[in-house]
Design a protein around this motif. Structure first.
Motif, short mmCIF file in Angstrom:
data_model
loop_
_atom_site.label_atom_id
_atom_site.label_comp_id
_atom_site.label_asym_id
_atom_site.label_seq_id
_atom_site.Cartn_x
_atom_site.Cartn_y
_atom_site.Cartn_z
N VAL A 92 0.84 -1.20 0.00
CA VAL A 92 0.00 0.00 0.00
C VAL A 92 0.88 1.25 0.00
O VAL A 92 0.64 2.21 -0.75
CB VAL A 92 -0.96 0.00 1.22
N ILE A 93 1.94 1.24 0.83
CA ILE A 93 2.87 2.38 0.91
C ILE A 93 3.55 2.60 -0.45
O ILE A 93 3.64 3.73 -0.95
CB ILE A 93 3.94 2.14 2.01
N LEU A 94 4.01 1.50 -1.05
CA LEU A 94 4.71 1.57 -2.33
C LEU A 94 3.78 2.04 -3.45
O LEU A 94 4.15 2.86 -4.29
CB LEU A 94 5.30 0.19 -2.66
N ARG A 95 2.54 1.54 -3.45
CA ARG A 95 1.57 1.92 -4.48
C ARG A 95 1.24 3.41 -4.37
O ARG A 95 1.13 4.11 -5.37
CB ARG A 95 0.31 1.07 -4.34
N ARG A 96 1.11 3.90 -3.12
CA ARG A 96 0.82 5.32 -2.92
C ARG A 96 2.00 6.18 -3.40
O ARG A 96 1.82 7.24 -4.00
CB ARG A 96 0.52 5.60 -1.44
N TYR A 97 3.21 5.70 -3.14
CA TYR A 97 4.42 6.43 -3.57
C TYR A 97 4.45 6.57 -5.10
O TYR A 97 4.66 7.65 -5.64
CB TYR A 97 5.67 5.70 -3.06
N PHE A 98 4.22 5.45 -5.80
CA PHE A 98 4.21 5.48 -7.27
C PHE A 98 3.09 6.38 -7.80
O PHE A 98 3.28 7.13 -8.76
CB PHE A 98 4.02 4.07 -7.84
N LEU A 99 1.91 6.31 -7.16
CA LEU A 99 0.77 7.11 -7.58
C LEU A 99 1.07 8.60 -7.47
O LEU A 99 0.83 9.37 -8.41
CB LEU A 99 -0.45 6.75 -6.72
N GLU A 100 1.64 9.01 -6.33
CA GLU A 100 1.95 10.43 -6.13
C GLU A 100 3.02 10.91 -7.11
O GLU A 100 2.96 12.03 -7.61
CB GLU A 100 2.39 10.67 -4.68
N LEU A 101 3.99 10.04 -7.40
CA LEU A 101 5.05 10.37 -8.35
C LEU A 101 4.46 10.56 -9.75
O LEU A 101 4.76 11.54 -10.44
CB LEU A 101 6.08 9.23 -8.35
N THR A 102 3.59 9.63 -10.16
CA THR A 102 2.97 9.71 -11.49
C THR A 102 2.07 10.93 -11.60
O THR A 102 2.08 11.65 -12.61
CB THR A 102 2.16 8.43 -11.79
N GLU A 103 1.31 11.19 -10.54
CA GLU A 103 0.40 12.35 -10.58
C GLU A 103 1.18 13.66 -10.64
O GLU A 103 0.81 14.57 -11.40
CB GLU A 103 -0.53 12.34 -9.36
N SER A 104 2.26 13.76 -9.86
CA SER A 104 3.09 14.97 -9.90
C SER A 104 3.62 15.20 -11.30
O SER A 104 3.75 16.33 -11.77
CB SER A 104 4.27 14.85 -8.92
#
Length: 636
Positions: A462-474
């Motif tokens: 969950v932590i890793l998925r959120r990290y990737f999501l925030e990176l992609t959205e930025s």
């Protein structure tokens, strides 16, 4: 299918979404409400016609929609033909066995009427068995993806295509490909000549619902190997009673005495959130199991062998770089490839990817040739032969056996490609790629701490998925913002002229916006963001993303043009013009209505009804002979 009721034009389509303001107080024609969430757009598609090769944007061929209406309940589907419900989930079920004379062979295809070409059967045969070097004793689960034979017509299947529109962009099916979900069993059996029982039960589907089909196979495969044919028929009958795969609804799928409860995501869901499906006690004493996801893999477990390089791998996937995953078995290779593809979500990975790829694959020569640069594709391989065949590829990930980490992974440096000689080389990432962004030490520390504290792997994922999501959205939000500015102002739309065109995408104009409205607004990461954008704009992922946004915005302009027409007094206009001009207007308006239906333009139902009333009023004001002709005339 017989008995389906077609709703009025425009039913279920959301009204246009107004967006940012333009200069001089004029309202800009909307930042199209993006499908894919958090600023990541995805086209609302309805593709038609026979199979063709997928275009550069990754959109493959697709079937014509069966209807527009979203099914309200399973009762609505009672008029479907036999096997329509089955076809909404699966294409067929195959049993692949090993014959001493023939080698791997498809022994059973169910339902019997399912069509597979010889080329597709050959691909399924070879992809359903691990390479002999994998040494997979016992039971092994993995998945593969293969190209459908071109030139075949896609059969209409119940609800599938109109439901596709409600999915997040990364879950939309690509009709150019099938997925194969495999449960392989290899056990010693002295009664057989080879001394081993080897067989695979394979589910063939267009749907990328990895976790659902993996769970289903776990339920049915062990029993199938004991009971054989009749059991398989019962399984398929169960699937043919499933409700359609409607996004956003909690579905109950019975399979051999067990009820799987799940929810397929929709494009309206906030990215990174998964609504929890509650496990209810069944009144009829059937066992119920709630699936937390239909498509996600265990991200942390997959990335653990290359723990320190996750950010670099995100860049390589985002840019569509050629990537090979060399793994000891198909289960490791397929999970890692799927994890890589999902790490840029909610963006869609628009190139080809093969979770498990063999030397027998029909695209083997195409993908391993040295006469041209390696293609934009992610391959998962297990055969040692690939260490030699693919050593010219620029980025290779070598992973060992994936185990749940019991200790903090040691720091591993990126290895030079020349050191990769065999598949026995040490695990790691072999590349000369230099990342554009500085390394984010925080995520590494956070995950390392989780390992030390024995945090569950689900929580780590969950932590890793959120990290990737925030990176992609930025990364994608500045692009979304700039592309929305390419929409003409609303005042530019005239009912008597063709809809205005979108302004051209200018790389330099976009780069200028980054100084004030770049990723620094949402991400603390430093590095060469400009270089990363320049590289991305040349990639298949940008091409696919931009095509879908372009289509969405063009449809928005068409919808606004329709509304402008509806607000005019068209009968008054026709009285001031010649019969020839009036007939021309009627034909154009009829075409507009057909286009709104065919392309699912985001127009209110009332607007379409109003336009139809205008057409009828204009026709009734014409002489009788013209009325007869125009009332009968369809349009293209």
């Amino acid at each position: 299918p017989a008995g389906m009721v077609r709703p009025p034009l425009g039913a279920r389509l959301a009204p246009p979404t107004p967006g940012g303001s333009g200069g001089g107080g004029a309202v800009r024609c909307g930042h199209v409400s993006p499908r894919g969430g958090a600023g990541v757009g995805a086209m609302s598609r309805r593709e038609r016609g026979p199979d063709t090769d997928p275009g550069p944007g990754g959109a493959g061929p697709a079937a014509e929609d069966a209807a527009l209406a979203e099914p309200e309940s399973p009762e609505q589907c009672l008029s479907l033909l036999p096997w329509d419900r089955f076809s909404a989930w699966l294409h067929c079920v195959c049993v692949v066995g090993f014959d001493l004379e023939l080698g791997q062979a498809v022994e059973v295809i169910y339902p019997p009427h399912s069509k597979l070409t010889d080329k597709e059967k050959t691909n399924i045969c070879y992809l359903s068995f691990p390479d002999s070097n994998s040494g997979c004793l016992g039971d092994t689960q993995f998945c593969f993806r293969f190209r459908r034979s071109s030139g075949r017509k896609v059969s209409l299947c119940c609800f599938l295509d109109q439901l596709d529109r409600d999915l997040p962009v990364y879950l939309k099916k690509d009709s150019a490909y099938y997925y194969g979900y495999v449960y392989f069993r290899q056990v010693r059996d002295k009664s057989l000549k080879r001394g081993y029982f080897q067989k695979s039960l394979v589910l063939i589907s267009k749907l990328p619902y990895v976790h659902l089909f993996r769970t289903m196979l776990k339920q049915i495969a062990p029993e199938y190997f004991e009971k054989s044919e009749a059991f398989l028929e019962a399984v398929c009958s169960d699937v043919d009673r499933w409700p359609p795969p409607v996004p956003g609804k909690v579905l109950q799928l019975p399979i051999m005495g067990v009820i799987m409860k799940l929810r397929i995501p929709t494009y309206r869901d906030k990215p990174g959130t998964t609504p929890i499906v509650q496990n209810m006690h069944q009144a009829d004493a059937q066992i119920s199991m709630a699936l937390p996801t239909v498509h996600e893999v265990d991200l942390f477990r997959c990335f653990c062998p290359v723990f320190f390089h996750i950010q670099m791998l995100w860049e390589l996937v985002l840019l569509g770089e050629p990537l090979v995953v060399m793994a000891p078995s198909p289960s490791e290779s397929s999970e890692t490839v799927l994890a890589l593809v999902s790490c840029i979500s909610p963006l869609k990975y628009c190139s080809d990817f093969r979770p498990y790829f063999t030397i027998h694959d029909s695209e083997f020569k195409e993908y391993t040739t040295r006469t041209q640069a390696p293609p934009s594709v992610i391959l998962g391989v297990t055969n040692p032969f690939f260490a030699k065949t693919l050593q010219h590829w620029p980025h290779i990930i070598r992973i060992g056996d994936i185990k749940l980490p019991g200790e903090v992974p040691k720091q591993v440096k990126v290895k030079k490609l020349k050191n990769l000689k065999t598949l026995d080389s040490k695990p790691g990432v072999y590349t000369s790629y230099k990342p554009y962004l500085n390394k984010d030490e925080e995520i590494v520390k956070q995950l390392q701490k989780g390992v030390q504290q024995k945090r569950p792997t689900e929580a780590q994922s969950v932590i890793l998925r959120r990290y990737f999501l925030e990176l992609t959205e930025s990364f994608i939000i500045p692009l979304e913002r700039y592309v929305a500015s390419l929409m003409p102002l609303q005042k530019c739309i005239s009912p008597w002229k063709s809809p205005p065109q979108l302004r051209q995408f200018s790389q330099e104009d976009f780069m200028k916006t980054l100084e004030k409205a770049g990723p620094q607004l949402t991400s603390g990461l430093k590095g060469d963001w400009i270089g990363l954008y320049r590289h991305f704009l040349k990639s298949p992922n940008f091409d696919g993303w931009f095509r879908s946004r372009q289509k969405e915005m063009t449809q928005k302009l068409e919808a606004l043009h329709l509304e402008a027409l509806c607000n005019e007094n068209l009968v008054f206009w026709s009285q001031k013009h010649t019969e020839v001009e009036t007939v021309d207007l009627v034909l154009k308006l009829k075409n507009k209505l057909l286009q709104a239906d065919r392309e699912h333009l985001p127009v209110k139902t009332d607007t379409l009804k109003k336009l139809q009333t205008h057409i009828n009023d204009i026709i009734l004001a014409l002489p009788d002979d013209l009325q007869d002709i125009l009332l009968k005339t369809g349009t293209t």
